[in-house]
Design an enzyme around this catalytic site. Structure first.
Site, mmCIF file in Angstrom:
data_model
loop_
_atom_site.group_PDB
_atom_site.id
_atom_site.type_symbol
_atom_site.label_atom_id
_atom_site.label_comp_id
_atom_site.label_asym_id
_atom_site.label_seq_id
_atom_site.Cartn_x
_atom_site.Cartn_y
_atom_site.Cartn_z
ATOM 1 N N CYS A 152 26.354 39.375 -19.175
ATOM 2 C CA CYS A 152 25.818 38.548 -18.082
ATOM 3 C C CYS A 152 26.142 39.148 -16.706
ATOM 4 O O CYS A 152 27.305 39.374 -16.384
ATOM 5 C CB CYS A 152 26.414 37.150 -18.193
ATOM 6 N N TYR A 157 14.788 37.978 -12.979
ATOM 7 C CA TYR A 157 14.567 36.844 -13.898
ATOM 8 C C TYR A 157 13.235 36.161 -13.596
ATOM 9 O O TYR A 157 12.516 35.743 -14.506
ATOM 10 C CB TYR A 157 15.703 35.827 -13.797
HETATM 11 N N1 LIG Z 1 25.280 29.453 -13.251
HETATM 12 C C1 LIG Z 1 24.043 30.111 -12.998
HETATM 13 C C2 LIG Z 1 24.028 31.573 -13.354
HETATM 14 C C3 LIG Z 1 24.745 31.978 -14.602
HETATM 15 C C4 LIG Z 1 23.807 32.263 -15.763
HETATM 16 O O1 LIG Z 1 22.577 32.104 -15.678
HETATM 17 N N2 LIG Z 1 24.376 32.711 -16.876
HETATM 18 C C5 LIG Z 1 23.607 32.952 -18.070
HETATM 19 C C6 LIG Z 1 23.902 34.297 -18.674
HETATM 20 S S1 LIG Z 1 23.387 35.655 -17.710
HETATM 21 C C7 LIG Z 1 24.006 31.949 -19.118
HETATM 22 O O2 LIG Z 1 25.178 31.650 -19.264
HETATM 23 N N3 LIG Z 1 23.037 31.411 -19.860
HETATM 24 C C8 LIG Z 1 23.300 30.490 -20.909
HETATM 25 C C9 LIG Z 1 22.052 29.965 -21.547
HETATM 26 O O3 LIG Z 1 20.951 30.295 -21.082
HETATM 27 O O4 LIG Z 1 22.178 29.230 -22.542
HETATM 28 C C10 LIG Z 1 22.926 29.337 -13.651
HETATM 29 O O5 LIG Z 1 23.181 28.267 -14.182
HETATM 30 O O6 LIG Z 1 21.780 29.745 -13.606
#
Ligand SMILES: N[C@@H](CCC(=O)N[C@@H](CS)C(=O)NCC(=O)O)C(=O)O
Length: 309
Positions: A47, A175
């Site tokens: 990540c 993204y």
């Molecule tokens: N906290 C932020 C950024 C962190 C984020 O997107 N992390 C991703 C990984 S790169 C994640 O943990 N995703 C979990 C999921 O999609 O279930 C968000 O909620 O968008």
């Protein structure tokens, strides 16, 4: 798992707000005073948002102050999983920590990075910009003696302004392109992304780092996206107008950072590739992980000519 994520609305990826936004404080005010050994940073090497917090933790010498919990790179519908139950929290899935903090958690995802408080047994924050700046400004009493000031007061307006642009068009821009389910939305994101990369390429022609001759929070924000660019975003997210290696200054800058252990040792190309290509089934239903690109991140970068180490 071939469903389009809930955060894609009218073809456009709209990131969920961060649920936990408390802050650890250096002056001891509030429920979360900075203390050695009390907090645990939860990350995935795949990540980019989590890699930033790992880089800063290492640059500031906080390895013994804030412990690290690492999840598996591949996620299924249950979300991130620890390879063994986490020895500090006992959790098998990251979701357990979210639900322990807020049993009514309604977000669509349980995200890394997040910071767990071992005293109150709650998540303090999953707000990634807050995590790095908190390490930089609230943990100063615990920084190693020669730790860099990554967020100097006099440079904050310029760092913040650059970070806002880089976040909107590059960090989150990839993204927006990759998750788009509408052609116009995709093209808008790709145009904005490469517009900013072209600007950064120019900016780095005569500066070693984004802010000049010192490494700052702005570099930590940009690097993880560059590290994933050719390996994942170029193909998987269709950000393919140019590759990182086609930008001489950005590519040299990325290798310069990669050559430092704080950046290089937190960059795991294998986990990065497996995570994106296997987990995002709606983009890559076969789950095949491409073999390439065949790129050598250790070739000399010749960036020292531009300024201090
Ligand atoms: N906290 C932020 C950024 C962190 C984020 O997107 N992390 C991703 C990984 S790169 C994640 O943990 N995703 C979990 C999921 O999609 O279930 C968000 O909620 O968008």
């Amino acid at each position: 798992m071939t469903d389009v994520p809930k955060e894609v609305k009218a073809g456009r990826f709209v990131r969920q707000p961060n649920r936990f936004t408390d802050r650890i404080t250096g002056d001891g005010s509030g429920p979360y005073p900075a203390e050695a050994g009390r907090y645990r940073l939860m990350v995935s090497y795949a990540c980019p948002w989590a890699q930033r917090s790992m880089i800063v933790r290492r640059l500031l010498g906080l390895e013994d102050v804030v412990t690290l919990g690492v999840v598996d790179p591949i996620r299924d519908e249950r979300g991130w999983r620890f390879p063994e139950p986490d020895p500090v929290t006992g959790a098998t899935f990251l979701s357990e920590l979210y639900l322990a903090t807020d049993p009514g958690y309604t977000g669509s995802r349980y995200t890394v990075p997040c910071v767990w408080d071992t005293t109150s047994k709650r998540l303090v924050t999953n707000d990634f910009p807050n995590i790095t700046t908190m390490f930089e400004t609230e943990f100063t009493a615990f920084h190693k003696p020669d730790a860099p000031d990554l967020y100097p007061e006099e440079l904050r307006p310029e760092i913040d302004e650059l970070n806002d642009l880089v976040y909107a068009t590059v960090n989150n821009g990839v993204y927006k392109a990759g998750m788009a389910t509408g052609q116009d939305v995709y093209e808008e994101a790709v145009d904005a992304l490469f517009g900013t990369l072209d600007l950064l390429e120019e900016r780095l022609a005569d500066r070693r780092y984004l802010l000049g001759d010192r490494l700052t929070e702005a570099d930590v924000r940009l690097y993880p996206t560059l590290a994933r660019f050719d390996a994942v975003y170029h193909g998987h997210f269709k950000c393919n107008l140019r590759r990182l290696v086609d930008y001489p200054n950005l590519w040299g800058y990325a290798r310069d950072l990669y050559s430092r252990p704080e950046f290089g040792e937190t960059t795991d190309f294998d986990q990065i590739k497996r995570h994106y290509y296997v987990t995002h089934k709606f983009i890559n239903p076969s789950g095949i992980v491409p073999k390439g690109p065949d790129v050598d991140w250790t070739t000399p970068h010749d960036r020292a000519r531009l300024g201090a180490a």
